[in-house]
Design an enzyme around this catalytic site. Structure first.
Site, short mmCIF file in Angstrom:
data_model
loop_
_atom_site.label_atom_id
_atom_site.label_comp_id
_atom_site.label_asym_id
_atom_site.label_seq_id
_atom_site.Cartn_x
_atom_site.Cartn_y
_atom_site.Cartn_z
N ASN A 78 -3.45 26.53 6.95
CA ASN A 78 -4.07 25.44 7.22
C ASN A 78 -5.41 24.93 7.01
OD1 ASN A 78 -3.14 22.21 6.09
ND2 ASN A 78 -3.77 22.38 8.03
N ASP B 143 -8.95 14.99 8.96
CA ASP B 143 -8.23 15.62 8.60
C ASP B 143 -9.51 17.31 7.62
OD1 ASP B 143 -7.10 17.47 6.34
OD2 ASP B 143 -4.95 15.72 6.91
N ARG C 99 2.91 27.92 10.04
CA ARG C 99 1.74 27.75 8.54
C ARG C 99 0.36 27.87 9.18
NH1 ARG C 99 0.22 23.39 6.45
NH2 ARG C 99 1.03 21.86 7.64
N GLU D 40 4.44 20.16 13.24
CA GLU D 40 3.08 19.09 13.21
C GLU D 40 3.44 18.81 14.66
OE1 GLU D 40 2.55 16.02 10.26
OE2 GLU D 40 2.64 17.29 8.13
N GLU E 169 -4.76 19.30 -0.81
CA GLU E 169 -5.18 19.77 0.22
C GLU E 169 -6.01 19.96 -0.43
OE1 GLU E 169 -6.41 20.08 3.10
OE2 GLU E 169 -5.10 18.88 5.08
N ASN F 287 -7.78 21.94 11.07
CA ASN F 287 -7.87 21.75 10.15
C ASN F 287 -9.53 21.60 10.53
OD1 ASN F 287 -6.78 20.08 7.68
ND2 ASN F 287 -6.29 19.00 9.44
#
Length: 290
Positions: A101, A197, A99, A120, A16, A147
């Site tokens: 991201n 994403d 978390r 998720e 990522e 995202n």
């Protein structure tokens, strides 16, 4: 797939957050689930891994020469010279099951980032802005997998991605405030099985997004129209950045988590760092103000 190259066999579980470091002329990216911070030098092909203390969602070049990183439990700095992480601060009110991201830096040095449910599924995620030592909620909330964000060249627009719901939103931005977000594109209209994403914006104001479960990256106009699709030899495309000397090389992170042996056999480059060339250059990323 002419021009698409595997430049690093990283075997990422969840690659990522690629970012072009204009100061060092390298690409940084992370493998979230393996707690790894990578860098890759396109000039000579050299690369290295630094082990992070926990899941690491993103990395951004900072104005003091260090890197700013988002880990599961908060913000950290990273010294490339010493290859050491140091805890900077917690994110107030974040659940221990969440978390961090994905993130970006605007032209004023502010860092915009998202949190998400580590499982998720629960809609516990939201977006924040970090501004020289302070963190405040800013942007949509109630999202399972955040995202982006991503900003355009003059930071007048900021994009937020709700991956599970397959939507990308946009808001107006200036130094003082961010507007309410509105729909930019519903990915289901173009790629029903794919999930948007990580996004990035090029110098024409067009937005590139990785397509998780879509084996491609897609480019949308500022009006939200699909104008380009690049098929890629990996199933889960997470994000790309535009870098290199002319900012026209796309560096693409991919993921192999959750894939069956047959799926990996069908897409053996899943988990690798890929590249391809684009016609329109990217934007030199701003450095985070620390």
């Amino acid at each position: 797939m002419t021009g698409i190259t595997e430049v690093l066999q990283a075997d990422c579980a969840l690659g990522e957050g690629p970012i072009w470091d204009a100061r060092r002329k390298v690409v940084w990216f992370v493998d979230i689930k393996r707690h790894r911070l990578w860098h890759f030098d396109p000039a000579n092909g050299s690369n290295a891994i630094s082990d992070a203390p926990d899941q690491i969602g993103w990395v951004l070049p900072a104005s003091n020469g260090q890197l700013l990183c988002g880990l599961k439990d908060g913000l950290y700095t990273f010294s490339p010279e010493a290859a050491q992480f140091a805890k900077l601060m917690d994110v107030p009110g974040e659940l221990p099951t969440n978390r961090l991201n994905d993130a970006c830096t605007d032209r004023w040095g502010r860092v915009w980032f998202g949190s998400m449910d580590d499982g998720e599924s629960d809609k516990n995620g939201r977006f924040y802005v970090f501004d020289r030592g302070t963190i405040a909620p800013a942007g949509p909330s109630g999202i399972a997998i955040t995202n982006g964000p991503a900003v355009n060249a003059d930071s007048s627009r900021i994009y937020f991605t709700d991956s599970v719901n397959q939507k990308i939103m946009v808001a107006d931005l200036d130094k003082e405030k961010v507007s309410e977000s509105r729909m930019f594109v519903d990915i289901t209209a173009h790629f029903p099985e794919a999930f948007p994403d990580g996004p990035t914006v090029d110098s024409e104001g067009c937005l590139w997004t990785g397509l998780y479960n879509g084996s491609a990256a897609a480019r949308f106009s500022p009006a939200g129209e699909l104008i380009e699709t690049t098929a890629l030899p990996a199933k889960n495309i997470t994000k790309l950045c535009l870098g290199g000397q002319d900012l026209r090389t796309a560096f693409v992170t991919t993921a192999r988590q959750g894939m069956s042996e047959q799926a990996l056999a069908d897409s053996p480059l899943s988990g690798s760092l890929l590249t391809f060339r684009v016609k329109v250059p990217g934007i030199t990323p701003a450095e985070a103000a620390l």
